[in-house]
Design an enzyme around this catalytic site. Structure first.
Site, PDB file in Angstrom:
ATOM      1  N   HIS A  37      -4.161   1.726  -3.898  1.00 48.00           N
ATOM      2  CA  HIS A  37      -3.936   3.156  -3.679  1.00 48.00           C
ATOM      3  C   HIS A  37      -4.673   3.976  -4.744  1.00 48.00           C
ATOM      4  O   HIS A  37      -4.727   3.581  -5.913  1.00 48.00           O
ATOM      5  CB  HIS A  37      -2.438   3.480  -3.741  1.00 48.00           C
TER       6      HIS A  37
ATOM      7  N   HIS B 271       0.267   7.264  -9.982  1.00 50.68           N
ATOM      8  CA  HIS B 271       0.431   8.352  -9.013  1.00 50.68           C
ATOM      9  C   HIS B 271       1.096   9.587  -9.628  1.00 50.68           C
ATOM     10  O   HIS B 271       1.106  10.653  -8.989  1.00 50.68           O
ATOM     11  CB  HIS B 271       1.267   7.902  -7.821  1.00 50.68           C
TER      12      HIS B 271
END
Length: 307
Positions: free
Chosen positions: A165, A126
């Protein structure tokens, strides 16, 4: 295939608080389970070296690096965002997590091992060029990719991301680099909600609805990933290996089983043999149900190694 696990004690000292799901117990759960099942004896183990400042700056600007350094607290916790915190040991852990990726590159490309699994934290996928987020400080897989490009002169690299994710940070970093294929499967809608709609020839996004089970998951990856790999012909495959699409994971709603992670290992092993001389580097990303995480990592490593 010979498989090396790279880890470091500092990765267990990065602690964002007792209630945080991205806990030091994640590494304990994995290594303890591998020892109990006996798989640890079939693997080679190495202690990670820290990434150099220059290796981090090949991915992140100086401003990002200095911001992280400045935020490390002398005691207690410092917040980078609502999900991502630093303790006094976090910078050391983050540098060793990124350094494990470069060490894995050197080990794989020198022929010391065919595959490497970096059991490290904080995770990385991320982390965008200028933004730490989603439990991630530096983008570990991106640091490894840049090392392979700059120090080993590889021309074509692939990153496969099966975390639940979306790998927004990896997409952010490589969206302008046609030499790096990034394939990311993820539950949608779900955090982080950034860059999942980006359209580039070498960015392959595979959104999956909540409740997706094994058959639909496998079909989606075969549909999207295999043609992309055939077109790109990578010389090495990196994997952002997140295990939070498991049905027992508390942070998402995909419904994968333990056996799906063996299937992923086998799929990546087969594609790596076809395109990349078997050269594969995996880095731990998510996975927050400790028992499911440990079992899934074992299944993945066995599939990847051909056990």
């Amino acid at each position: 295939m010979s498989t090396t696990v790279i880890t470091h004690a500092s990765c267990q000292q990065h602690d964002m608080g007792a209630d945080h799901p991205e806990s030091p117990q994640r590494i304990h759960a994995i290594t303890g389970y591998l020892r109990r099942t006996g798989l640890a004896q079939e693997l080679r183990w190495r202690t990670a070296l820290p990434a150099s400042r220059e290796q981090v700056l090949a991915v992140h600007p100086e401003s990002h690096f200095q911001h992280i350094v400045a935020q490390v607290p002398a005691r207690g916790l410092a917040m980078l965002d609502g999900d991502t915190l630093l303790c006094p040991h976090s910078l050391d852990a983050a540098l060793h997590a990124a350094g494990a990726a470069t060490q894995a590159v050197d080990a794989v490309l020198s022929g010391d091992t065919q595959t490497a699994f970096c059991a490290v934290r904080p995770p990385g996928h991320h982390a965008e060029q200028n933004q730490a987020m989603g439990f991630c400080v530096f983008n570990n897989v991106a640091v490894g990719v840049r090392h392979a490009q700059q120090h080993w002169n590889l021309k074509r690299v692939a990153v496969l991301d099966f975390d639940v994710h979306h790998g927004n940070g990896t997409v952010d970093i490589f969206q302008g680099d046609p030499d790096v294929l990034v394939c990311s499967s993820f539950q949608f809608p779900l955090f982080p909600g950034r860059l999942q709609d980006l359209r580039r020839p070498q960015i392959i996004n595979t959104p999956l609805p909540a409740g997706t089970r094994s058959t639909a998951f496998r079909k989606a990856l075969e549909r999207d990933w295999i043609p992309a790999l055939e077109a790109h012909r990578p010389e090495i495959i990196f994997v952002s290996a997140g295990f939070d699409a498991h049905r027992e994971d508390p942070l998402a709603q995909l419904m994968l089983e333990d056996a799906d992670y063996r299937w992923l290992g086998e799929l990546i092993r087969d594609q790596s043999k076809i395109h990349a001389q078997g050269r594969t580097i995996s880095l731990l990303e998510g996975g927050y149900h400790l028992d499911a995480l440990a079992r899934s990592v074992q299944e993945y490593l066995e599939g990847l190694s051909g056990f």
